[in-house]
Design an enzyme around this catalytic site. Structure first.
Site, PDB file in Angstrom:
ATOM      1  N   ASP A  55       6.234  -3.870  10.629  1.00 10.34           N
ATOM      2  CA  ASP A  55       4.764  -3.796  10.717  1.00 10.34           C
ATOM      3  C   ASP A  55       4.240  -3.977  12.140  1.00 10.34           C
ATOM      4  O   ASP A  55       3.222  -3.396  12.513  1.00 10.34           O
ATOM      5  CB  ASP A  55       4.083  -4.779   9.746  1.00 10.34           C
ATOM      6  CG  ASP A  55       4.551  -6.211   9.896  1.00 10.34           C
ATOM      7  OD1 ASP A  55       5.487  -6.460  10.679  1.00 10.34           O
ATOM      8  OD2 ASP A  55       3.994  -7.098   9.206  1.00 10.34           O
ATOM      9  N   SER A 101       8.269  -4.898   6.409  1.00 13.04           N
ATOM     10  CA  SER A 101       8.019  -5.977   7.371  1.00 13.04           C
ATOM     11  C   SER A 101       8.956  -7.157   7.201  1.00 13.04           C
ATOM     12  O   SER A 101       8.533  -8.282   6.907  1.00 13.04           O
ATOM     13  CB  SER A 101       6.581  -6.436   7.241  1.00 13.04           C
ATOM     14  OG  SER A 101       5.754  -5.319   7.199  1.00 13.04           O
ATOM     15  N   ARG A 148       0.820  -1.205   0.000  1.00 15.88           N
ATOM     16  CA  ARG A 148       0.000   0.000   0.000  1.00 15.88           C
ATOM     17  C   ARG A 148       0.856   1.258   0.000  1.00 15.88           C
ATOM     18  O   ARG A 148       1.914   1.292   0.633  1.00 15.88           O
ATOM     19  CB  ARG A 148      -0.814   0.049   1.288  1.00 15.88           C
ATOM     20  CG  ARG A 148      -2.223  -0.444   1.119  1.00 15.88           C
ATOM     21  CD  ARG A 148      -2.923  -0.348   2.431  1.00 15.88           C
ATOM     22  NE  ARG A 148      -2.584  -1.513   3.241  1.00 15.88           N
ATOM     23  CZ  ARG A 148      -3.433  -2.088   4.072  1.00 15.88           C
ATOM     24  NH1 ARG A 148      -4.637  -1.589   4.218  1.00 15.88           N
ATOM     25  NH2 ARG A 148      -3.071  -3.137   4.766  1.00 15.88           N
TER      26      ARG A 148
HETATM   27  C1  BG6 Z   1      -1.688  -5.021   7.517  1.00 15.82           C
HETATM   28  C2  BG6 Z   1      -0.582  -4.076   7.922  1.00 15.82           C
HETATM   29  O1  BG6 Z   1      -2.912  -4.547   7.939  1.00 15.82           O
HETATM   30  O2  BG6 Z   1      -1.398  -6.302   8.071  1.00 15.82           O
HETATM   31  C3  BG6 Z   1       0.719  -4.601   7.355  1.00 15.82           C
HETATM   32  O3  BG6 Z   1      -0.844  -2.774   7.441  1.00 15.82           O
HETATM   33  C4  BG6 Z   1       0.975  -5.996   7.866  1.00 15.82           C
HETATM   34  O4  BG6 Z   1       1.794  -3.764   7.710  1.00 15.82           O
HETATM   35  C5  BG6 Z   1      -0.227  -6.863   7.529  1.00 15.82           C
HETATM   36  O5  BG6 Z   1       2.151  -6.515   7.296  1.00 15.82           O
HETATM   37  C6  BG6 Z   1      -0.062  -8.262   8.076  1.00 15.82           C
HETATM   38  O6  BG6 Z   1      -1.133  -9.090   7.662  1.00 15.82           O
HETATM   39  P1  BG6 Z   1      -1.153  -9.880   6.284  1.00 15.82           P
HETATM   40  O7  BG6 Z   1      -2.215 -10.881   6.489  1.00 15.82           O
HETATM   41  O8  BG6 Z   1      -1.491  -8.870   5.221  1.00 15.82           O
HETATM   42  O9  BG6 Z   1       0.185 -10.470   6.091  1.00 15.82           O
HETATM   43  C1  GLC Z   2       7.958 -11.925   9.009  1.00 12.79           C
HETATM   44  C2  GLC Z   2       8.943 -10.757   8.996  1.00 12.79           C
HETATM   45  C3  GLC Z   2       8.642  -9.792  10.114  1.00 12.79           C
HETATM   46  C4  GLC Z   2       7.189  -9.363  10.041  1.00 12.79           C
HETATM   47  C5  GLC Z   2       6.287 -10.591  10.077  1.00 12.79           C
HETATM   48  C6  GLC Z   2       4.816 -10.207   9.962  1.00 12.79           C
HETATM   49  O1  GLC Z   2       8.173 -12.652  10.161  1.00 12.79           O
HETATM   50  O2  GLC Z   2      10.246 -11.246   9.126  1.00 12.79           O
HETATM   51  O3  GLC Z   2       9.472  -8.656  10.011  1.00 12.79           O
HETATM   52  O4  GLC Z   2       6.908  -8.531  11.125  1.00 12.79           O
HETATM   53  O5  GLC Z   2       6.612 -11.431   8.995  1.00 12.79           O
HETATM   54  O6  GLC Z   2       4.509  -9.564   8.765  1.00 12.79           O
END
Ligand code: BG6
Ligand code: GLC
Length: 752
Positions: free
Chosen positions: A491, A437, A373
């Site tokens: 994240d 992340s 995003r």
């Molecule tokens: C989102 C966050 O809502 O959730 C992201 O904005 C995060 O930063 C993500 O990585 C994690 O959930 P998923 O299911 O999208 O991996």
């Molecule tokens: C993976 C990444 C970590 C992140 C997590 C959730 O473990 O290494 O940085 O926070 O995924 O998205």
């Protein structure tokens, strides 16, 4: 013809839930759903009660090479006074005969499985539970109607105490006969008795059997057709003689149907090719076959549970996981052990939470979850401090995730350019917060050196590089706009901040999505990698890597090993691979493949589809486990996955596998979190800690049970912590912008 039409109408009435109570033909479910498949084997006992002879049988079923059955049997008399005396005497007598037979065969101490042909109308609730509705033919023993005949027989056997058997199935003689003939002729789907009494059974489609849930496959229905006419439907056909016989019988007004039908069948249904196969072996052999099939199914059930048990964790094991996580956290924080520690406990340089005085417009990027995003975040200070956001989701093609770093970062910059254009802000240079992340080593807020890729990413030339520099380089390659980088944020940290804006007790961030990870506020003096000892700093645990030094080996199953071996990063992120959305479906798929290969699922047919990696997405896991979802819908999910040859039992089993795998994930996650909150509590020397966890991630948000199971485990393992969960609705981009805002505020305060 007329009679046949009336009869057909009566059958439909018996099958239908609403009309069954008043139907004369009861169409009783028998719970016999599978016929022999030839792999059955063993020794089985059988009782045959309700015809003109009472018989005890020993049936040996052989499966080696060709299927073969050997039988020995003995007829016993049932004296008149027992047929109409007390029920307990009748069942004691049956137990006597059985004992005598076992003695004669020399098998009294074998505890063999037994099938019981009991040829009276019974309401069955299970294969081995059958309540007598009413006696028919010559029987009228007291205290049996309304009782489960299996319990009565078990009681009489127990009373004697000289032998034990395992009563597996009760069947009507029609069912026994159908199975006897069906063993040799696979087209046999109807059982007919014209003897002391008359009755028929046949294989009905489950979906027509409204009295039972489930609509897949077939079940044998005992029509109890002898009762046809009990509501007066045959009055016009009855003669004075019929009436006289009825009046003089044990059950006047009942069982009026005559035997004339037999020869008429072919004339009445000329388009059905009906063959009559005379049963030579009585229905006892069939009862033994039902038992043999049930035994095979039970053995398969035990085998499946044995496999699933490897995925079930005991409380002791969870306590152990918590303990290991606590130890690993300490090792990650300490300078001496940090290098070897699996849980890296990375400093984030995020130290203060928003206080509401932040102000301004910020750009944010959110990369690493299931969607990428770009966001514009407007933060307003003052009494009614609030945040206003606009965002656009962009896709990152698989090739880009796993191509070169240059391609990946150029793609990101293309998306930013598109977003600025879309917002009418071309050329604007706003401060930017980057939710990235993945595990990064940070020595300041606006720098992040990528330690390793995780989840689905694998772009070359990035590990060991500062991601801010990589992004800056991509911006200057484009030569179109400039960006002012302020913060790189994991994240978990972004999520903690997003939630912290509304709840100041939020000091933990948790992600259970594509990957899993947690962060929390740690005391500076415990963070040995950073010099300063005052106050607190948020630590990005990178707990997904827990287990990479073998800490979880005792809990890993063959399925975990397979998922790990076929992943992008074998041997890495072991805890994550047991918990997060990217992997749970793969674990389930591997279990299903194993079951199928062992003949325990999908009739042993391994489809190409099932062999395909990644078909089981998290969303299916969440959907399948929705309570109140009928099996028909579970089946349609399976069909959507291309698993078309599934039966109702298959659906039930797939659902069970999903639930066991998700439960383990939630428990493991709860155990890890227990270590985190207890550490915070101990850091502060508190007896009780009250803390909020900000959570995000598709698995956590969409799975119907994950959150509850995780919380139960957490409460159990960290009873001194009162933990509130705050689901993040705004994503971590908002948090990244807030961190950027705080940093800008502090910077401008410094300048003034
Ligand atoms: C989102 C966050 O809502 O959730 C992201 O904005 C995060 O930063 C993500 O990585 C994690 O959930 P998923 O299911 O999208 O991996
Ligand atoms: C993976 C990444 C970590 C992140 C997590 C959730 O473990 O290494 O940085 O926070 O995924 O998205």
């Amino acid at each position: 013809m007329d009679l046949s039409i009336r009869f057909r109408r009566e059958m439909d009435k018996g099958l239908c839930r609403d009309t069954n109570p008043t139907a004369a033909i009861k169409m009783l479910p028998t719970f016999v759903r599978s016929t022999p498949d030839g792999t059955e084997q063993g020794e089985f006992l059988s009782l045959d009660l309700g015809g003109s002879n009472f018989r005890v049988l020993l049936v040996r079923v052989m499966a080696d090479g060709e299927q073969k059955v050997e039988m020995e049997s003995q007829i016993y008399a049932i004296p008149e006074h027992l047929m109409r005396g007390s029920g307990s005497e009748l069942f004691d007598h049956i137990a006597d005969c059985l004992s005598n037979f076992l003695e004669k065969m020399g098998i009294k101490d074998k505890k063999l499985p037994l099938g019981f042909t009991f040829s009276f109308p019974c309401q069955q609730t299970k294969l081995d539970e059958s309540v007598l509705v009413s006696w028919t033919k010559g029987f009228k023993a007291s205290g049996v109607e309304g009782q489960d005949v299996v319990s009565l027989l078990r009681k009489s056997i127990k009373k004697r105490g000289d032998f034990d058997i395992d009563i597996v199935a009760v069947v009507n003689d029609t069912v026994g006969t159908m199975m006897t003939c069906g063993y040799d002729d696979h087209h046999c789907e109807i059982g007919l008795i014209v003897g002391t009494g008359t009755n028929a059974c046949y294989m009905e489609q489950m979906r027509n059997l409204e009295l039972l849930d489930g609509d897949e496959g077939r079940m044998c229905v005992n029509t109890e057709w002898g009762a046809f006419g009990d509501d007066g439907a045959l009055e016009d056909l009855r003669t004075d003689i019929d009436r006289e016989i009825d009046a003089g019988s044990l059950n006047p007004g009942k069982q009026l149907f005559s035997r004339r039908l037999h020869k008429m069948v072919r004339r009445l249904v000329p388009d059905c090719d009906v063959r009559f196969l005379q049963s030579q072996d009585g229905s006892g052999k069939g009862a033994a076959m039902v038992t043999a099939v049930a035994y095979r199914l039970a053995a398969q059930h035990v085998e499946r549970q044995r496999i699933l048990d490897t995925l079930r964790l005991s409380r002791e094991q969870l306590v152990e996981v918590k303990k290991l996580m606590s130890e690993e956290m300490v090792r990650g924080l300490s300078k001496q052990t940090h290098e070897q520690a699996s849980v890296k406990m990375l400093p984030t340089y995020v130290r203060s939470t928003p206080d509401g005085t932040e102000h301004g417009d910020f750009l944010a990027l959110d990369l690493g979850g299931s969607s990428f995003r770009v966001l514009l975040v407007r933060v307003r200070s003052g009494k009614k401090h609030n945040v206003d956001m606009h965002h656009k989701i962009y896709s990152i093609p698989q090739e880009t995730m796993q191509g070169t770093g240059e391609e990946l970062f150029s793609h990101i910059v293309d998306c930013i350019a598109d977003f600025l254009e879309y917002m009418g802000m071309r050329g604007a240079s706003l401060p930017l917060g980057f939710t990235f992340s993945f595990p990064c080593h940070q020595s300041k807020l606006d720098q992040g050196i990528l330690l390793r890729w995780t989840k689905g990413f694998k772009a070359s030339g990035c590990v060991g590089q500062d991601v801010v520099t990589l992004l800056k380089d991509a911006v200057s390659r484009r030569q179109e706009f400039d960006l002012n980088f302020v913060a790189v944020v994991n994240d978990t940290v972004g999520t903690m901040m997003t939630c912290g804006y509304e709840d100041s007790k939020c000091e933990v961030g948790l992600i259970v999505g594509t990957g899993t990870n947690a962060c929390y506020m740690e005391e500076m003096h415990n963070i040995e990698l950073v010099e300063n000892d005052d106050g607190r700093m948020c630590v990005n645990m990178e707990w997904g890597a827990f287990g990479d030094n073998g800490e979880l080996d005792d809990f890993c199953t063959q399925f975990d090993h397979m998922v790990d071996e076929c992943s992008n990063n074998p041997g890495k992120q072991r805890y994550e691979k047991m918990i997060s959305g990217m992997y749970l479906g793969e674990i389930v798929r591997n279990v299903l493949m194993d079951f199928t290969a062992k003949g325990l699922l999908f009739r042993g047919k391994l489809s190409e589809r099932l062999k395909t990696r990644g078909i089981f997405e998290t969303k299916f896991l969440s959907q399948i486990e929705k309570d109140r979802l009928a099996m028909r819908q579970v089946r349609s999910i399976l069909q959507h996955l291309g698993l078309t040859s599934s039966t109702c039992d298959d659906s039930v089993l797939v659902k069970e596998v999903c639930s066991v795998v998700a439960r383990r994930a939630a428990q493991l996650c709860g155990a890890g979190l227990a270590a985190v909150v207890d550490k915070i509590r101990q850091n502060r020397n508190l007896n009780q800690l009250s803390v909020t966890v900000g959570v995000d991630g598709t698995l956590y948000k969409t799975h119907p049970h994950f959150a509850n199971i995780m919380q139960e485990t957490l409460q159990d393992l960290a009873p001194q912590c009162q933990v509130t969960f705050h689901k993040s609705e705004d994503g971590s981009g908002k948090g990244a912008a807030l961190i950027t805002a705080v940093a800008c505020r502090i910077k401008s305060e410094g300048q003034h």
